[in-house]
Design a protein around this motif. Structure first.
Motif, PDB file in Angstrom:
ATOM      1  N   ASP A 218     -61.972 -26.986   8.429  1.00 45.77           N
ATOM      2  CA  ASP A 218     -61.260 -25.772   8.041  1.00 45.77           C
ATOM      3  C   ASP A 218     -60.483 -25.277   9.266  1.00 45.77           C
ATOM      4  N   PRO A 219     -59.152 -25.320   9.220  1.00 50.27           N
ATOM      5  CA  PRO A 219     -58.361 -24.921  10.393  1.00 50.27           C
ATOM      6  C   PRO A 219     -58.503 -23.442  10.742  1.00 50.27           C
ATOM      7  N   GLU A 220     -58.916 -22.631   9.796  1.00 50.46           N
ATOM      8  CA  GLU A 220     -59.121 -21.199  10.066  1.00 50.46           C
ATOM      9  C   GLU A 220     -60.373 -20.960  10.907  1.00 50.46           C
ATOM     10  N   LYS A 221     -61.354 -21.831  10.786  1.00 47.88           N
ATOM     11  CA  LYS A 221     -62.610 -21.681  11.523  1.00 47.88           C
ATOM     12  C   LYS A 221     -62.626 -22.476  12.825  1.00 47.88           C
ATOM     13  N   CYS A 222     -61.893 -23.577  12.883  1.00 52.93           N
ATOM     14  CA  CYS A 222     -61.924 -24.484  14.036  1.00 52.93           C
ATOM     15  C   CYS A 222     -61.497 -23.763  15.308  1.00 52.93           C
ATOM     16  N   ILE A 223     -62.296 -23.942  16.359  1.00 43.36           N
ATOM     17  CA  ILE A 223     -61.980 -23.307  17.648  1.00 43.36           C
ATOM     18  C   ILE A 223     -61.454 -24.320  18.671  1.00 43.36           C
ATOM     19  N   ASP A 224     -61.107 -25.515  18.212  1.00 44.33           N
ATOM     20  CA  ASP A 224     -60.481 -26.529  19.058  1.00 44.33           C
ATOM     21  C   ASP A 224     -61.367 -26.952  20.230  1.00 44.33           C
ATOM     22  N   CYS A 225     -62.679 -27.056  19.985  1.00 45.87           N
ATOM     23  CA  CYS A 225     -63.594 -27.405  21.081  1.00 45.87           C
ATOM     24  C   CYS A 225     -63.707 -28.907  21.299  1.00 45.87           C
ATOM     25  N   GLY A 226     -63.426 -29.714  20.257  1.00 51.46           N
ATOM     26  CA  GLY A 226     -63.488 -31.158  20.399  1.00 51.46           C
ATOM     27  C   GLY A 226     -64.864 -31.767  20.262  1.00 51.46           C
ATOM     28  N   ALA A 227     -65.873 -30.974  19.940  1.00 56.43           N
ATOM     29  CA  ALA A 227     -67.237 -31.500  19.800  1.00 56.43           C
ATOM     30  C   ALA A 227     -67.304 -32.581  18.729  1.00 56.43           C
TER      31      ALA A 227
ATOM     32  N   ALA B 276     -61.884 -40.268  14.199  1.00 53.82           N
ATOM     33  CA  ALA B 276     -61.141 -39.674  13.078  1.00 53.82           C
ATOM     34  C   ALA B 276     -60.661 -38.249  13.357  1.00 53.82           C
ATOM     35  N   PRO B 277     -61.443 -37.386  14.025  1.00 54.53           N
ATOM     36  CA  PRO B 277     -60.916 -36.042  14.315  1.00 54.53           C
ATOM     37  C   PRO B 277     -59.896 -36.106  15.458  1.00 54.53           C
ATOM     38  N   LYS B 278     -58.742 -35.527  15.185  1.00 53.99           N
ATOM     39  CA  LYS B 278     -57.686 -35.512  16.203  1.00 53.99           C
ATOM     40  C   LYS B 278     -57.057 -34.111  16.228  1.00 53.99           C
ATOM     41  N   PRO B 279     -56.600 -33.686  17.412  1.00 49.35           N
ATOM     42  CA  PRO B 279     -55.938 -32.381  17.480  1.00 49.35           C
ATOM     43  C   PRO B 279     -54.657 -32.382  16.658  1.00 49.35           C
ATOM     44  N   GLU B 280     -54.384 -31.283  16.026  1.00 51.30           N
ATOM     45  CA  GLU B 280     -53.131 -31.143  15.245  1.00 51.30           C
ATOM     46  C   GLU B 280     -52.054 -30.602  16.148  1.00 51.30           C
TER      47      GLU B 280
ATOM     48  N   GLU C  66     -72.435 -31.126  14.938  1.00 49.62           N
ATOM     49  CA  GLU C  66     -71.943 -30.804  16.275  1.00 49.62           C
ATOM     50  C   GLU C  66     -71.017 -29.594  16.297  1.00 49.62           C
ATOM     51  N   CYS C  67     -70.481 -29.207  15.152  1.00 50.44           N
ATOM     52  CA  CYS C  67     -69.517 -28.102  15.099  1.00 50.44           C
ATOM     53  C   CYS C  67     -70.231 -26.766  15.304  1.00 50.44           C
ATOM     54  N   PRO C  68     -69.881 -26.039  16.378  1.00 51.48           N
ATOM     55  CA  PRO C  68     -70.563 -24.774  16.669  1.00 51.48           C
ATOM     56  C   PRO C  68     -70.172 -23.623  15.733  1.00 51.48           C
ATOM     57  N   VAL C  69     -69.105 -23.801  14.952  1.00 50.74           N
ATOM     58  CA  VAL C  69     -68.657 -22.721  14.070  1.00 50.74           C
ATOM     59  C   VAL C  69     -68.720 -23.108  12.598  1.00 50.74           C
ATOM     60  N   ASP C  70     -69.400 -24.214  12.286  1.00 51.97           N
ATOM     61  CA  ASP C  70     -69.599 -24.658  10.907  1.00 51.97           C
ATOM     62  C   ASP C  70     -68.281 -24.795  10.138  1.00 51.97           C
ATOM     63  N   ALA C  71     -67.295 -25.430  10.789  1.00 50.34           N
ATOM     64  CA  ALA C  71     -65.973 -25.580  10.184  1.00 50.34           C
ATOM     65  C   ALA C  71     -65.798 -26.888   9.418  1.00 50.34           C
ATOM     66  N   ILE C  72     -66.807 -27.767   9.451  1.00 51.37           N
ATOM     67  CA  ILE C  72     -66.669 -29.093   8.847  1.00 51.37           C
ATOM     68  C   ILE C  72     -67.468 -29.160   7.553  1.00 51.37           C
TER      69      ILE C  72
END
Length: 55
Positions: A33-42, A51-55, A18-24
């Motif tokens: 990867d916090p450098e790649k994550c765009i905070d989309c919540g997908a 398990a995934p939660k905003p930091e 589901e990650c559109p930027v391949d950060a997982i």
């Protein structure tokens, strides 16, 4: 801000495609990867154990 996968992760793999930027990436639990994550919540939207939660 980025998302982080917490210890409740059951490594089911639902989040990774589901990650559109391949950060997982996979391991004992999945990791975002916090450098790649765009905070989309997908990832959070499909996780069966929240398990995934905003930091």
């Amino acid at each position: 801000m980025s998302y982080r996968i917490h210890d409740d992760c059951i490594a089911c793999g639902a989040c990774q495609p589901e990650c559109p930027v391949d950060a997982i990436s996979a391991g004992d639990i999945y990791v975002i990867d916090p450098e790649k994550c765009i905070d989309c919540g997908a990832c959070a939207n499909v996780c069966p154990v929240d398990a995934p939660k905003p930091e």
